[in-house]
Design a protein around this motif. Sequence first.
Motif, mmCIF file in Angstrom:
data_model
loop_
_atom_site.group_PDB
_atom_site.id
_atom_site.type_symbol
_atom_site.label_atom_id
_atom_site.label_comp_id
_atom_site.label_asym_id
_atom_site.label_seq_id
_atom_site.Cartn_x
_atom_site.Cartn_y
_atom_site.Cartn_z
ATOM 1 N N TRP A 1 -48.232 28.567 21.455
ATOM 2 C CA TRP A 1 -48.381 27.183 21.037
ATOM 3 C C TRP A 1 -49.380 27.068 19.879
ATOM 4 O O TRP A 1 -49.138 26.355 18.910
ATOM 5 C CB TRP A 1 -48.831 26.310 22.223
ATOM 6 C CG TRP A 1 -49.002 24.884 21.822
ATOM 7 C CD1 TRP A 1 -48.019 23.952 21.683
ATOM 8 C CD2 TRP A 1 -50.222 24.237 21.476
ATOM 9 N NE1 TRP A 1 -48.568 22.757 21.273
ATOM 10 C CE2 TRP A 1 -49.919 22.910 21.145
ATOM 11 C CE3 TRP A 1 -51.556 24.654 21.415
ATOM 12 C CZ2 TRP A 1 -50.885 21.985 20.764
ATOM 13 C CZ3 TRP A 1 -52.520 23.746 21.039
ATOM 14 C CH2 TRP A 1 -52.187 22.429 20.716
ATOM 15 N N THR B 1 -48.394 25.614 16.249
ATOM 16 C CA THR B 1 -49.107 24.401 15.848
ATOM 17 C C THR B 1 -49.869 24.627 14.547
ATOM 18 O O THR B 1 -49.946 23.724 13.714
ATOM 19 C CB THR B 1 -50.040 23.928 16.974
ATOM 20 O OG1 THR B 1 -49.249 23.717 18.151
ATOM 21 C CG2 THR B 1 -50.738 22.638 16.619
ATOM 22 N N ARG C 1 -47.672 23.909 11.838
ATOM 23 C CA ARG C 1 -47.262 22.501 11.738
ATOM 24 C C ARG C 1 -48.413 21.538 11.496
ATOM 25 O O ARG C 1 -48.184 20.340 11.360
ATOM 26 C CB ARG C 1 -46.582 22.081 13.040
ATOM 27 C CG ARG C 1 -45.326 22.831 13.341
ATOM 28 C CD ARG C 1 -44.786 22.395 14.681
ATOM 29 N NE ARG C 1 -43.549 23.091 14.970
ATOM 30 C CZ ARG C 1 -43.156 23.429 16.188
ATOM 31 N NH1 ARG C 1 -43.903 23.130 17.231
ATOM 32 N NH2 ARG C 1 -42.022 24.046 16.367
ATOM 33 N N VAL C 2 -49.647 22.016 11.492
ATOM 34 C CA VAL C 2 -50.798 21.122 11.512
ATOM 35 C C VAL C 2 -50.832 20.171 10.314
ATOM 36 O O VAL C 2 -51.158 18.992 10.463
ATOM 37 C CB VAL C 2 -52.122 21.901 11.690
ATOM 38 C CG1 VAL C 2 -52.523 22.641 10.431
ATOM 39 C CG2 VAL C 2 -53.222 20.980 12.151
ATOM 40 N N TRP D 1 -48.189 17.552 10.898
ATOM 41 C CA TRP D 1 -48.609 16.703 12.023
ATOM 42 C C TRP D 1 -49.686 15.736 11.589
ATOM 43 O O TRP D 1 -49.677 14.560 11.933
ATOM 44 C CB TRP D 1 -49.075 17.612 13.154
ATOM 45 C CG TRP D 1 -49.227 16.943 14.506
ATOM 46 C CD1 TRP D 1 -48.790 15.705 14.879
ATOM 47 C CD2 TRP D 1 -49.847 17.506 15.652
ATOM 48 N NE1 TRP D 1 -49.103 15.465 16.180
ATOM 49 C CE2 TRP D 1 -49.757 16.562 16.693
ATOM 50 C CE3 TRP D 1 -50.462 18.726 15.915
ATOM 51 C CZ2 TRP D 1 -50.268 16.781 17.964
ATOM 52 C CZ3 TRP D 1 -50.957 18.946 17.191
ATOM 53 C CH2 TRP D 1 -50.862 18.001 18.184
#
Length: 178
Positions: free
Chosen positions: A161, A165, A168-169, A172
């Motif tokens: 994860w 993440t 993708r931060v 996001w």
Amino acid sequence: MSTQHVLLGLLAGGARHGYELKRAHDARLPRARPLAFGQVYATLARLQRDGLVVPAGQERDGGPDRTAYALTDQGRAALEHWLGTVEPPAPYLASTLFAKVVVALLATDVDPARAYLTAQRRAHTERLRELTAVKTAPTASLDDIVAADFAIAHLDADLRWLHTTLDRVADWHREVHS
């Protein structure tokens, strides 16, 4: 974890006093938080009050009297019911790790969130190494190995994860602030 049910399970093999229960808990659940003596005796008092255990004699081994406890039929039935009940998967995400990432994205910019994720990934990787050493040690008991495997699987999921993440931060962060 249900301390009362773990103690009932430990008593399933025969009467024991609080000190023996604490030792058995800490040995059989080596990666769990050790039980405090006060917690053991408070739980035994509740189990006795509820009719799930009864005193089964006292012994003195160079110290204070130690009361041994034994399961009642009602206690054995409660244990069997608990063991026969499937644990539902957690309905809500209750993770400090996840909450910190969300708050970092809300309260800061992309770089501090990314730095937190990177530092957390390092901490998880180090813990993974420690647990691998525990389970591969020549003195590792099967209790140690099974507990380490459980923790490693959870750390591995967190690491996957964290990796996705990190990728993708930035997206996001844009979504959170749009």
